[in-house]
Scaffold this motif. Structure first.
Motif, PDB file in Angstrom:
ATOM      1  N   LEU A  99     -12.930  22.094  -4.713  1.00 53.53           N
ATOM      2  CA  LEU A  99     -11.777  22.616  -4.526  1.00 53.53           C
ATOM      3  C   LEU A  99     -11.071  22.418  -3.089  1.00 53.53           C
ATOM      4  CD1 LEU A  99     -11.824  25.871  -6.671  1.00 53.53           C
ATOM      5  CD2 LEU A  99     -10.579  23.743  -7.363  1.00 53.53           C
ATOM      6  N   PHE A 100     -12.053  22.584  -2.149  1.00 51.45           N
ATOM      7  CA  PHE A 100     -11.636  22.481  -0.593  1.00 51.45           C
ATOM      8  C   PHE A 100     -12.482  21.745   0.038  1.00 51.45           C
ATOM      9  CE2 PHE A 100     -10.503  26.938  -2.301  1.00 51.45           C
ATOM     10  CZ  PHE A 100      -8.889  26.911  -2.075  1.00 51.45           C
ATOM     11  N   LYS A 117     -17.147  10.975  12.360  1.00 53.89           N
ATOM     12  CA  LYS A 117     -17.171  10.733  13.741  1.00 53.89           C
ATOM     13  C   LYS A 117     -15.771  11.010  14.487  1.00 53.89           C
ATOM     14  CE  LYS A 117     -16.409   5.667  13.255  1.00 53.89           C
ATOM     15  NZ  LYS A 117     -17.212   4.518  13.453  1.00 53.89           N
ATOM     16  N   LEU A 118     -14.721  11.087  13.733  1.00 53.82           N
ATOM     17  CA  LEU A 118     -13.643  11.418  14.224  1.00 53.82           C
ATOM     18  C   LEU A 118     -13.214  13.267  14.127  1.00 53.82           C
ATOM     19  CD1 LEU A 118     -11.024   9.161  12.575  1.00 53.82           C
ATOM     20  CD2 LEU A 118     -12.348   8.971  14.703  1.00 53.82           C
ATOM     21  N   GLY A 119     -14.444  13.794  13.746  1.00 50.72           N
ATOM     22  CA  GLY A 119     -14.185  15.557  13.612  1.00 50.72           C
ATOM     23  C   GLY A 119     -14.427  15.624  12.110  1.00 50.72           C
ATOM     24  N   ASN A 120     -14.072  16.938  12.076  1.00 55.03           N
ATOM     25  CA  ASN A 120     -13.956  17.427  10.608  1.00 55.03           C
ATOM     26  C   ASN A 120     -12.699  17.357   9.864  1.00 55.03           C
ATOM     27  OD1 ASN A 120     -16.950  17.969  10.941  1.00 55.03           O
ATOM     28  ND2 ASN A 120     -16.507  20.292  11.458  1.00 55.03           N
ATOM     29  N   LEU A 121     -12.432  16.522   8.882  1.00 48.10           N
ATOM     30  CA  LEU A 121     -11.131  16.381   8.459  1.00 48.10           C
ATOM     31  C   LEU A 121     -10.930  16.769   7.185  1.00 48.10           C
ATOM     32  CD1 LEU A 121     -11.246  12.454   9.083  1.00 48.10           C
ATOM     33  CD2 LEU A 121     -10.591  14.287  10.913  1.00 48.10           C
ATOM     34  N   ALA A 122      -9.550  17.198   6.800  1.00 50.49           N
ATOM     35  CA  ALA A 122      -9.397  17.943   5.390  1.00 50.49           C
ATOM     36  C   ALA A 122      -7.897  17.574   5.259  1.00 50.49           C
ATOM     37  CB  ALA A 122      -9.641  19.578   5.564  1.00 50.49           C
ATOM     38  N   CYS A 123      -7.607  17.465   3.861  1.00 48.21           N
ATOM     39  CA  CYS A 123      -6.265  17.501   3.769  1.00 48.21           C
ATOM     40  C   CYS A 123      -5.449  18.331   2.992  1.00 48.21           C
ATOM     41  CB  CYS A 123      -6.167  16.108   2.487  1.00 48.21           C
ATOM     42  SG  CYS A 123      -6.789  14.471   2.918  1.00 48.21           S
ATOM     43  N   ILE A 124      -4.339  18.347   3.332  1.00 48.85           N
ATOM     44  CA  ILE A 124      -3.124  19.450   2.887  1.00 48.85           C
ATOM     45  C   ILE A 124      -2.044  18.429   2.114  1.00 48.85           C
ATOM     46  CG2 ILE A 124      -1.713  21.355   3.362  1.00 48.85           C
ATOM     47  CD1 ILE A 124      -3.671  22.164   5.629  1.00 48.85           C
ATOM     48  N   ALA A 125      -1.743  19.068   1.213  1.00 46.88           N
ATOM     49  CA  ALA A 125      -0.756  17.996   0.336  1.00 46.88           C
ATOM     50  C   ALA A 125       0.679  18.693   0.375  1.00 46.88           C
ATOM     51  CB  ALA A 125      -0.895  17.825  -1.270  1.00 46.88           C
ATOM     52  N   SER A 126       1.688  18.219   1.231  1.00 49.84           N
ATOM     53  CA  SER A 126       2.931  18.467   0.983  1.00 49.84           C
ATOM     54  C   SER A 126       3.297  19.969   1.073  1.00 49.84           C
ATOM     55  CB  SER A 126       3.506  18.131  -0.264  1.00 49.84           C
ATOM     56  OG  SER A 126       4.983  18.064  -0.210  1.00 49.84           O
ATOM     57  N   GLU A 127       3.978  20.509   0.225  1.00 52.29           N
ATOM     58  CA  GLU A 127       4.511  21.920   0.344  1.00 52.29           C
ATOM     59  C   GLU A 127       3.313  23.008   0.507  1.00 52.29           C
ATOM     60  OE1 GLU A 127       6.399  25.121  -3.146  1.00 52.29           O
ATOM     61  OE2 GLU A 127       4.939  23.536  -3.521  1.00 52.29           O
ATOM     62  N   CYS A 185      -8.885  28.324   3.659  1.00 53.41           N
ATOM     63  CA  CYS A 185     -10.273  27.936   3.141  1.00 53.41           C
ATOM     64  C   CYS A 185     -10.867  26.600   3.626  1.00 53.41           C
ATOM     65  CB  CYS A 185      -9.915  27.796   1.572  1.00 53.41           C
ATOM     66  SG  CYS A 185      -9.463  29.384   0.935  1.00 53.41           S
ATOM     67  N   LEU A 186      -9.805  25.661   4.207  1.00 55.58           N
ATOM     68  CA  LEU A 186     -10.543  24.333   4.724  1.00 55.58           C
ATOM     69  C   LEU A 186     -11.240  24.832   6.071  1.00 55.58           C
ATOM     70  CD1 LEU A 186      -7.446  22.091   3.347  1.00 55.58           C
ATOM     71  CD2 LEU A 186      -9.908  22.152   2.690  1.00 55.58           C
ATOM     72  N   MET A 187     -10.345  25.557   6.839  1.00 55.13           N
ATOM     73  CA  MET A 187     -10.933  25.903   8.134  1.00 55.13           C
ATOM     74  C   MET A 187     -12.308  26.777   7.956  1.00 55.13           C
ATOM     75  SD  MET A 187     -11.782  28.868  10.313  1.00 55.13           S
ATOM     76  CE  MET A 187     -10.401  30.033   9.922  1.00 55.13           C
ATOM     77  N   MET A 188     -12.364  27.592   6.856  1.00 52.51           N
ATOM     78  CA  MET A 188     -13.525  28.177   6.498  1.00 52.51           C
ATOM     79  C   MET A 188     -14.904  27.425   6.524  1.00 52.51           C
ATOM     80  SD  MET A 188     -12.803  30.880   3.885  1.00 52.51           S
ATOM     81  CE  MET A 188     -11.289  32.337   4.222  1.00 52.51           C
ATOM     82  N   ARG A 189     -14.549  25.971   6.020  1.00 52.98           N
ATOM     83  CA  ARG A 189     -15.603  25.003   5.633  1.00 52.98           C
ATOM     84  C   ARG A 189     -15.497  24.087   6.887  1.00 52.98           C
ATOM     85  NH1 ARG A 189     -13.552  27.388   1.629  1.00 52.98           N
ATOM     86  NH2 ARG A 189     -14.683  27.729  -0.554  1.00 52.98           N
TER      87      ARG A 189
END
Length: 337
Positions: A160-161, A167-177, A187-191
């Motif tokens: 889910l998250f 090597k560019l750091g810890n990357l995560a995606c957030i979609a649009s709205e 929740c992504l920051m927690m991970r």
């Protein structure tokens, strides 16, 4: 580890496939759109320089969005899997250009053959698909939350998250709205997320919009970079072309806008991402270390006890626009009570 590199929120025109009726014609348009985008990335990197390592594309760079199509019609026409040749083309391009690429598309899933999901992805500079995130909040599109029990059964809670440690750091995606929903970023920051890649297609305005305020807020409260890419207009669909134009930007972990595009197709929203500086900032004892000062136990019971939009809303129901409206009306009625 690349401690400091350049990222680009590429603002590019999106071409709607809504007017075509068959899958072959739609895929031909999608391939043409991808070819244009890859050419713009190639040109942008030649201008910005070899330090450009991360590119984020707008939300609708392949297809635009359903505009009157049913879930069945959109699934048949516009949705692909990660095995599609379009992904092979992107992977080869990332290797050749030595870049990480993030975008958003409508995805087929064999475990949910009657649905589709709106998915964000990251491909690394070795041509590997290292992250796939499926949008969790949507007005009229299916999400994992609508089939939550079955989704977790197939993929587990960790799907889910997702956060990719690179090597560019810890990357995560957030979609649009979803930039409007603080819990997603939290929740992504927690991970461990350090850089949020935000594929968007949003209303442009010279005034602060809701989403534009949210970009700064998510950066500040999670002490993270936000790389947010908006479309440079959407053509081939019956609303004013430039309604979704401008506001592509990169926001620092202190909420400063480091670079921002005007209107139209643009590579102006490019700036340095300094992962070493971010980690140093997060390591200090201070009033501004919001991550270290979080007290999640205080909030856990409220989230557990006060259910709003129900999970598994598709159970026993055929998903369609009317079901989404009925579900939201029920939630509003409950909140009013």
């Amino acid at each position: 580890m690349i401690k400091r590199y350049k990222a680009l929120a590429l603002q590019t025109e999106c071409f709607a496939i809504n007017a075509v009726k068959d899958r072959v014609s739609a895929h031909t348009m999608m391939k043409a759109s991808l070819g244009k985008v890859l050419a713009e990335i190639r040109g942008s990197k030649a201008f910005i320089g070899p330090g450009l390592k991360l590119i984020v594309l707008p939300e609708y760079f392949l297809t635009s969005f359903p505009f009157g199509e049913s879930i069945d019609e959109w699934r048949e026409k516009a949705c692909i899997s990660v095995d599609d040749p379009l992904f092979d083309e992107m992977k080869a391009f990332c290797i050749k250009q030595s870049i990480f690429l993030s975008g958003n598309f409508y995805e087929l899933d064999a475990n949910f053959p009657e649905l589709y999901f709106q998915s964000s992805f990251i491909i690394d500079d070795q041509g590997e698909l290292i992250l796939k995130y499926r949008r969790l909040n949507s007005m009229f599109a299916p999400t994992p939350h609508d089939v939550l029990d079955d989704y977790i059964k197939y993929y587990g809670d960790d799907a889910l998250f997702p956060v990719a440690k690179t090597k560019l750091g810890n990357l995560a995606c957030i979609a649009s709205e979803e930039i409007m929903y603080p819990e997603i970023a939290r929740c992504l920051m927690m991970r461990g997320a350090e850089v949020f890649l935000h594929a968007s297609s949003e209303a442009g305005s010279p005034q602060l919009t809701h989403k534009d305020i949210a970009k700064r807020a998510r950066a500040i409260e999670n002490m993270s970079y936000v790389v947010s890419s908006n479309s440079a207009g959407i053509s081939g669909i019956d609303f004013p072309f430039a309604s979704t134009d401008g506001l592509s930007k990169i926001v620092s972990y202190e909420g400063h806008v480091l670079a921002e595009a005007g209107t139209g197709s643009s590579m102006v929203a490019n700036s340095y991402i300094d992962i070493e500086a971010l980690r140093d900032y997060r390591s200090k004892v201070s009033m501004q270390n919001y991550n270290a000062r979080q007290r999640f136990e205080l909030y856990a019971k409220s989230y557990a006890d006060y259910t709003h939009y129900p999970a598994n809303s598709f159970k026993g129901e055929k998903p369609n626009k009317e079901l989404f409206i009925k579900t939201q009306l029920n939630v509003i009625k409950k909140l009013l009570e």
